[in-house]
Design a protein around this motif. Structure first.
Motif, PDB file in Angstrom:
ATOM      1  N   PHE A 251       0.872  -1.062   0.394  1.00  0.00           N
ATOM      2  CA  PHE A 251      -0.254   0.327   0.303  1.00  0.00           C
ATOM      3  C   PHE A 251       0.931   1.265   0.035  1.00  0.00           C
ATOM      4  O   PHE A 251       0.419   1.942  -0.230  1.00  0.00           O
ATOM      5  N   HIS A 252       1.701   1.285   0.314  1.00  0.00           N
ATOM      6  CA  HIS A 252       2.625   2.467   0.924  1.00  0.00           C
ATOM      7  C   HIS A 252       3.296   3.267  -0.507  1.00  0.00           C
ATOM      8  O   HIS A 252       3.641   3.706  -0.400  1.00  0.00           O
ATOM      9  N   ARG A 253       4.039   1.304  -0.901  1.00  0.00           N
ATOM     10  CA  ARG A 253       4.453   1.800  -2.760  1.00  0.00           C
ATOM     11  C   ARG A 253       3.654   2.334  -3.650  1.00  0.00           C
ATOM     12  O   ARG A 253       3.707   3.418  -4.235  1.00  0.00           O
TER      13      ARG A 253
ATOM     14  N   ALA B   8       0.623   4.165  -2.710  1.00  0.00           N
ATOM     15  CA  ALA B   8       0.495   5.647  -2.523  1.00  0.00           C
ATOM     16  C   ALA B   8       2.095   6.266  -2.953  1.00  0.00           C
ATOM     17  O   ALA B   8       1.839   7.853  -3.098  1.00  0.00           O
ATOM     18  N   THR B   9       3.113   5.645  -3.030  1.00  0.00           N
ATOM     19  CA  THR B   9       4.251   7.349  -2.503  1.00  0.00           C
ATOM     20  C   THR B   9       4.280   7.481  -4.400  1.00  0.00           C
ATOM     21  O   THR B   9       4.451   8.419  -4.900  1.00  0.00           O
TER      22      THR B   9
ATOM     23  N   THR C  65       1.779   9.836  -5.295  1.00  0.00           N
ATOM     24  CA  THR C  65       1.901  11.414  -4.697  1.00  0.00           C
ATOM     25  C   THR C  65       2.952  11.868  -5.125  1.00  0.00           C
ATOM     26  O   THR C  65       2.953  13.015  -5.314  1.00  0.00           O
TER      27      THR C  65
END
Length: 85
Positions: free
Chosen positions: A2-4, A6-7, A10
């Protein structure tokens, strides 16, 4: 994972925004003048000149003699500096 994602989203948004801003600024500054009335600008009036002068005098003073302002500010920021060190 998820963080990848989202990054990536962004960073993509930041890049798209930067490209858009650069294109618009480029068109404004380097593009052709659409209104011919703006090709000839009138002379500045006395109050516009006075406003510029009233802003330039303190800015020039602070640039030429910055240690006077540094002395005034030093006492108020000294406790913060001591806590950081």
């Amino acid at each position: 994972m998820f963080h990848r994602i989202a990054t990536i989203i962004t960073v993509s948004a930041i890049v798209i925004t930067a490209v858009y801003i650069l294109r618009v600024v480029g068109m404004m500054l380097m593009g052709p003048v659409k209104n011919e009335e703006y090709n000839v600008l009138p002379q500045a009036t006395w109050y516009e000149k006075t406003g510029v002068l009233l802003l330039l005098i303190p800015i020039t003073f602070m640039g030429v003699v910055p240690f006077w302002i540094t002395e005034m500010v030093r006492e108020s920021i000294q406790p913060f500096i001591e806590r950081l060190l």
